[in-house]
Design a protein around this motif. Structure first.
Motif, PDB file in Angstrom:
ATOM      1  N   SER A 210       0.837  -1.196   0.000  1.00  0.00           N
ATOM      2  CA  SER A 210       0.000   0.000   0.000  1.00  0.00           C
ATOM      3  C   SER A 210       0.875   1.250   0.000  1.00  0.00           C
ATOM      4  N   ASP A 211       0.577   2.129  -0.934  1.00  0.00           N
ATOM      5  CA  ASP A 211       1.237   3.433  -1.032  1.00  0.00           C
ATOM      6  C   ASP A 211       0.393   4.414  -0.228  1.00  0.00           C
ATOM      7  N   GLN A 212       0.708   4.553   1.053  1.00  0.00           N
ATOM      8  CA  GLN A 212      -0.129   5.312   1.977  1.00  0.00           C
ATOM      9  C   GLN A 212      -0.306   6.751   1.520  1.00  0.00           C
ATOM     10  N   ASP A 213      -1.587   7.162   1.438  1.00  0.00           N
ATOM     11  CA  ASP A 213      -1.947   8.507   0.970  1.00  0.00           C
ATOM     12  C   ASP A 213      -1.471   8.767  -0.458  1.00  0.00           C
ATOM     13  N   ALA A 214      -1.168   7.682  -1.191  1.00  0.00           N
ATOM     14  CA  ALA A 214      -0.714   7.786  -2.591  1.00  0.00           C
ATOM     15  C   ALA A 214       0.526   8.671  -2.719  1.00  0.00           C
ATOM     16  N   ASN A 215       1.361   8.651  -1.698  1.00  0.00           N
ATOM     17  CA  ASN A 215       2.519   9.554  -1.688  1.00  0.00           C
ATOM     18  C   ASN A 215       3.472   9.306  -2.851  1.00  0.00           C
ATOM     19  N   LEU A 216       3.774   8.031  -3.121  1.00  0.00           N
ATOM     20  CA  LEU A 216       4.730   7.737  -4.187  1.00  0.00           C
ATOM     21  C   LEU A 216       4.100   7.975  -5.556  1.00  0.00           C
ATOM     22  N   ALA A 217       2.864   7.570  -5.724  1.00  0.00           N
ATOM     23  CA  ALA A 217       2.175   7.823  -6.995  1.00  0.00           C
ATOM     24  C   ALA A 217       2.072   9.316  -7.268  1.00  0.00           C
ATOM     25  N   ARG A 218       1.842  10.091  -6.214  1.00  0.00           N
ATOM     26  CA  ARG A 218       1.769  11.545  -6.375  1.00  0.00           C
ATOM     27  C   ARG A 218       3.136  12.097  -6.777  1.00  0.00           C
ATOM     28  N   ARG A 219       4.183  11.577  -6.159  1.00  0.00           N
ATOM     29  CA  ARG A 219       5.531  12.025  -6.488  1.00  0.00           C
ATOM     30  C   ARG A 219       5.867  11.704  -7.948  1.00  0.00           C
ATOM     31  N   PHE A 220       5.393  10.549  -8.415  1.00  0.00           N
ATOM     32  CA  PHE A 220       5.626  10.146  -9.801  1.00  0.00           C
ATOM     33  C   PHE A 220       4.655  10.823 -10.769  1.00  0.00           C
ATOM     34  N   ASN A 221       3.690  11.552 -10.222  1.00  0.00           N
ATOM     35  CA  ASN A 221       2.693  12.291 -11.011  1.00  0.00           C
ATOM     36  C   ASN A 221       1.862  11.362 -11.902  1.00  0.00           C
ATOM     37  N   ILE A 222       1.461  10.216 -11.334  1.00  0.00           N
ATOM     38  CA  ILE A 222       0.666   9.270 -12.110  1.00  0.00           C
ATOM     39  C   ILE A 222      -0.759   9.118 -11.545  1.00  0.00           C
ATOM     40  N   LEU A 223      -1.143  10.008 -10.628  1.00  0.00           N
ATOM     41  CA  LEU A 223      -2.498   9.959 -10.092  1.00  0.00           C
ATOM     42  C   LEU A 223      -3.480  10.648 -11.040  1.00  0.00           C
ATOM     43  N   TYR A 224      -4.701  10.141 -11.046  1.00  0.00           N
ATOM     44  CA  TYR A 224      -5.772  10.857 -11.733  1.00  0.00           C
ATOM     45  C   TYR A 224      -6.976  10.922 -10.811  1.00  0.00           C
ATOM     46  N   THR A 225      -7.861  11.865 -11.080  1.00  0.00           N
ATOM     47  CA  THR A 225      -9.092  12.028 -10.311  1.00  0.00           C
ATOM     48  C   THR A 225     -10.282  11.678 -11.198  1.00  0.00           C
ATOM     49  N   PHE A 226     -11.215  10.915 -10.676  1.00  0.00           N
ATOM     50  CA  PHE A 226     -12.417  10.580 -11.439  1.00  0.00           C
ATOM     51  C   PHE A 226     -13.025  11.844 -12.028  1.00  0.00           C
ATOM     52  N   ASP A 227     -13.404  11.791 -13.301  1.00  0.00           N
ATOM     53  CA  ASP A 227     -14.084  12.945 -13.885  1.00  0.00           C
ATOM     54  C   ASP A 227     -15.523  13.013 -13.347  1.00  0.00           C
ATOM     55  N   GLU A 228     -16.220  14.081 -13.679  1.00  0.00           N
ATOM     56  CA  GLU A 228     -17.548  14.314 -13.098  1.00  0.00           C
ATOM     57  C   GLU A 228     -18.518  13.189 -13.431  1.00  0.00           C
ATOM     58  N   ALA A 229     -18.491  12.714 -14.670  1.00  0.00           N
ATOM     59  CA  ALA A 229     -19.403  11.642 -15.069  1.00  0.00           C
ATOM     60  C   ALA A 229     -19.112  10.354 -14.311  1.00  0.00           C
ATOM     61  N   SER A 230     -17.839  10.063 -14.100  1.00  0.00           N
ATOM     62  CA  SER A 230     -17.458   8.848 -13.367  1.00  0.00           C
ATOM     63  C   SER A 230     -17.860   8.954 -11.904  1.00  0.00           C
ATOM     64  N   GLN A 231     -17.702  10.131 -11.328  1.00  0.00           N
ATOM     65  CA  GLN A 231     -18.127  10.329  -9.939  1.00  0.00           C
ATOM     66  C   GLN A 231     -19.643  10.165  -9.810  1.00  0.00           C
ATOM     67  N   THR A 232     -20.376  10.757 -10.725  1.00  0.00           N
ATOM     68  CA  THR A 232     -21.836  10.669 -10.687  1.00  0.00           C
ATOM     69  C   THR A 232     -22.291   9.220 -10.806  1.00  0.00           C
ATOM     70  N   ALA A 233     -21.675   8.476 -11.717  1.00  0.00           N
ATOM     71  CA  ALA A 233     -22.046   7.070 -11.914  1.00  0.00           C
ATOM     72  C   ALA A 233     -21.737   6.246 -10.670  1.00  0.00           C
TER      73      ALA A 233
END
Length: 231
Positions: free
Chosen positions: A140-163
């Motif tokens: 587990s990458d706690q709080d997505a720290n490493l993924a954030r450092r590597f800049n590979i995180l994405y956030t669900f778009d509005e349609a995906s959040q709604t669904a």
């Protein structure tokens, strides 16, 4: 190694998409396809992890207890990090068992650690290791720290959040992180000098790095190290 497209990882992921086309409601399929397309179109490849980057120390939470530090992981050779979304992700449940079949043993024979990494909390993430019988580390990458450092995180778009909300399944509830963030699937190879030697990031999570490509990269790294040691 796979001998045909149907036996490849991306062949299996393509079959998953074909199944969804045949069985999903068109509006549900559109949300999934559009999110993946948006990520593919907007990824800033200049800013994400890339070969030559020097990696600062980090620590991951082993799902079976304890921690995995960068120093430990590269103590005797390169480490291969495979970032995936979460334990219940259907595509991840194709990719990780595939890597168990086609990647884990070749890397072990080269003396190289393989670690699958997700921001999902350990007590939920452990399921994929146990159910799928994975021999390699899952962390587990706690709080997505490493993924954030590597800049590979994405956030669900509005349609995906709604669904997701309509189904009562916000991804933050599933992962235990409380956020709408997930990592884009990625393979990152880091050598003993903490330098990234290979990085492949897949904004479309139904396209992932084939095992053969990873083995080729790591085998060359190991061979080069042996030649350098011999002077």
């Amino acid at each position: 190694m796979p001998s045909s497209i149907s036996e490849s990882l991306n062949g299996r992921l393509a079959a998953l998409h074909t199944e969804r086309v045949a069985t999903w409601a068109p509006e549900d399929l559109a949300v999934n396809v559009n999110q993946r397309q948006l990520l593919t179109e907007t990824i800033d490849r200049a800013s994400i992890v890339k070969p030559g980057d020097v990696v600062e120390t980090f620590s991951l939470l082993d799902v079976e207890g304890g921690t995995l530090s960068l120093e430990e992981l590269v103590a005797s050779g390169p480490v291969v990090l495979v970032f995936f979304r979460f334990a219940g992700c259907p595509a991840c449940n194709i990719a990780l068992p595939y890597y168990e079949q086609h990647l884990a043993r070749p890397l072990s024979e080269l003396g190289v650690r393989l670690v699958a990494v997700s921001p999902q909390i350990p007590e939920r993430l452990v399921d994929i290791k146990r159910v799928r019988g994975l021999s390699f580390d899952v962390a587990s990458d706690q709080d997505a720290n490493l993924a954030r450092r590597f800049n590979i995180l994405y956030t669900f778009d509005e349609a995906s959040q709604t669904a997701a909300l309509a189904k009562g399944k916000p991804i933050g509830d599933i992962t235990g992180t409380g956020t709408w963030e997930l990592p884009m699937p990625a393979v990152v190879v880091i050598d003993e000098d903490r330098i990234v030697r290979f990085a492949d990031v897949s904004p479309d999570w139904l396209e992932r790095t084939e095992a053969e490509a990873i083995v080729d990269v790591v085998a060359r790294l190991v061979a080069d190290r042996k030649l350098a040691a011999q002077g």
